[in-house]
Design an enzyme around this catalytic site. Structure first.
Site, short mmCIF file in Angstrom:
data_model
loop_
_atom_site.label_atom_id
_atom_site.label_comp_id
_atom_site.label_asym_id
_atom_site.label_seq_id
_atom_site.Cartn_x
_atom_site.Cartn_y
_atom_site.Cartn_z
N LYS A 1 42.21 41.48 34.04
CA LYS A 1 40.78 41.13 33.98
C LYS A 1 39.85 42.31 34.28
O LYS A 1 38.75 42.39 33.75
CB LYS A 1 40.48 40.00 34.96
CG LYS A 1 41.19 38.69 34.67
CD LYS A 1 40.52 37.95 33.56
CE LYS A 1 41.03 36.55 33.27
NZ LYS A 1 42.28 36.09 33.82
N GLU B 1 32.15 33.43 35.23
CA GLU B 1 32.87 32.19 35.47
C GLU B 1 34.28 32.57 35.89
O GLU B 1 34.74 33.67 35.55
CB GLU B 1 32.92 31.35 34.18
CG GLU B 1 34.07 31.68 33.21
CD GLU B 1 33.98 33.05 32.57
OE1 GLU B 1 32.89 33.66 32.59
OE2 GLU B 1 35.01 33.54 32.04
N SER C 1 50.64 39.95 32.56
CA SER C 1 49.17 39.97 32.71
C SER C 1 48.68 40.04 34.14
O SER C 1 47.59 40.54 34.39
CB SER C 1 48.57 38.75 32.01
OG SER C 1 49.14 37.55 32.49
C1 PLP Z 1 42.98 34.87 33.49
C2 PLP Z 1 44.40 35.13 33.32
C3 PLP Z 1 45.10 34.78 32.15
C4 PLP Z 1 44.47 34.00 31.04
O1 PLP Z 1 43.38 34.59 30.44
P1 PLP Z 1 43.44 35.29 29.03
O2 PLP Z 1 42.02 35.55 28.70
O3 PLP Z 1 44.07 34.33 28.09
O4 PLP Z 1 44.22 36.53 29.18
C5 PLP Z 1 46.42 35.15 32.03
N1 PLP Z 1 47.06 35.81 33.02
C6 PLP Z 1 46.43 36.16 34.17
C7 PLP Z 1 47.19 36.88 35.23
C8 PLP Z 1 45.09 35.84 34.36
O5 PLP Z 1 44.48 36.18 35.50
#
Ligand code: PLP
Length: 396
Positions: A88, A110, A377
């Protein structure tokens, strides 16, 4: 032709927002179209990504997982090692810089799992911008550590109690705030969703993930991977990972959606599997809705995937069959969460655990001497308490 319209991905995307936001969106579009080619802006962005976020993030060969699954070689793109623990921040830093160029002194966001709120509060503190984060009351409870960190960083957190009190409502509240305060405020949208130009800006800022991964993999293997996988909430880590590989026909691409508890409306957040075309938060995309076009509440064990829409570019990639989207249930994601933690010594975010479940199947089918990259992610610290509770494991 629809395909060539600015801000559209095939028939999806566009700008379907209240008139009160038109001026702000046009200002943002004009600013960004200059900045994306501006050397000073790009240099500044690279500086913060390197020195503050800690990029490039490593591409880790997951030796033990590879053995354990017995199929393709598994590689992990380590967004969990970024400052604040997820992808993020790539977007939050970029958009905070854009806000600064526009002379805006206040940023709002948000948040679902709290990762985007945390990233925004972090850059708000660092750049000295007044920061307000909207978070559903349900998420404030299930992601309490992140909610507290946001406060620690000096941002104001506003719990949203309407509807399901999760990500959709938090997004609606943030949009309302923006409409009332456009002259002083930039809304840092946290995923590749919303009205044009947001899906494009967020994708461009997250593309650093895929660009680095491609380069790192090529350097080590002198070839491209056979498959790449990412989880899809709004779709920002996924589109950032996928974008640099879309033209590589030999690379199979998979997205993992939240299948939740089952296929009935209200039990899942599998927008691409079950959604129909509609409008949500200013964009035309696939949405989980009933026969009257009313949005059906989404469910996922992971707050970051708990959203009834999806970024419009993913709707297009699904329609054109460039990317295959599969759903993963809560139970499967929990099993993967535990498996990755105990096999590789990396606790993934619950969102990411969905991608691992899909990757396991793909890796086994590809077989040995093939390669798969998973976008890791984010890290799972925020989820540990909840996962142990859900698994009924005794804790100390
Ligand atoms: C917010 C988040 C997601 C989902 O958001 P995307 O916009 O689809 O990437 C996925 N993995 C993590 C670790 C997140 O914090």
């Amino acid at each position: 032709m629809a395909r060539d319209r600015v801000g559209y991905f095939g028939e999806f995307g566009g700008r379907y927002s209240p008139e009160i936001l038109t001026e702000a969106l046009e200002e943002l579009e004009a600013t960004y179209s200059k900045l994306r080619k501006n050397k000073k802006f790009q240099k500044e962005l690279s500086y913060y990504l390197k020195n503050y976020v800690g990029r490039p993030s490593p591409l880790t060969y997951a030796e033990h997982l590879t053995k354990h699954w017995g199929g393709a070689r598994v590689w992990l793109k380590r967004e969990d090692l970024n400052h604040t623990g997820a992808h993020k921040i790539n977007n939050a830093i970029g958009q905070a810089l854009i806000a600064r160029y526009m002379g805006k002194k206040r940023i709002i966001a948000e948040t679902g799992a709290g990762q985007h709120g945390l990233a925004t509060a972090t850059v708000g503190a660092m750049f000295g911008l007044e920061t307000v984060v909207y978070m559903g009351e349900v998420d404030v409870k299930r992601q309490n550590l992140n909610a507290k960190k946001i406060q620690m960083l000096g941002a104001k957190i506003l719990p949203v109690t309407s509807g399901e009190a999760t990500l959709k409502e938090a997004t609606s509240e943030a949009m309302r705030d923006w409409a009332l305060n456009v002259s002083t405020t930039h809304y840092i949208v946290g995923s590749a969703i919303g009205p044009h130009p947001f899906p494009t800006i967020v994708r461009d800022l997250q593309t650093v993930i895929g660009t680095e991964a491609r380069k790192q993999f090529k350097k080590e293997n002198k070839s491209l991977p056979d498959a790449i996988v990412a989880c899809v909430g709004g779709g920002s880590n996924a589109i950032g990972m996928f974008a640099p590989f879309l033209k590589d026909k030999s690379v199979k691409i998979f997205g993992a959606e939240a299948g939740g508890l089952g296929s009935k409306p209200g039990q899942h957040s599998a927008t691409i599997t079950y959604g129909k075309t509609g409008f949500l938060h200013g964009t035309k995309t696939l949405i989980i809705q009933d026969d009257f076009g009313q949005i059906v509440p989404a469910h996922s064990v992971s707050a970051g995937l708990d959203y009834p829409g999806v970024g419009p570019e993913h709707a297009h990639l699904a329609e054109t069959n460039r990317v295959e989207y599969r759903q993963v249930t809560d139970e499967e994601a929990l099993a993967s969460f535990l498996e990755i933690s105990r096999t590789e010594g990396i606790i993934p975010a619950l969102e990411t655990a969905h991608a691992f479940h899909v990757a396991k199947d793909v890796a086994k089918k590809l077989g040995k001497k093939k390669d798969i990259i998973i976008c890791l992610s984010g890290r799972g610290d925020k989820d540990v308490t909840e996962v142990l509770r859900l698994l009924g494991e005794e804790t100390v």
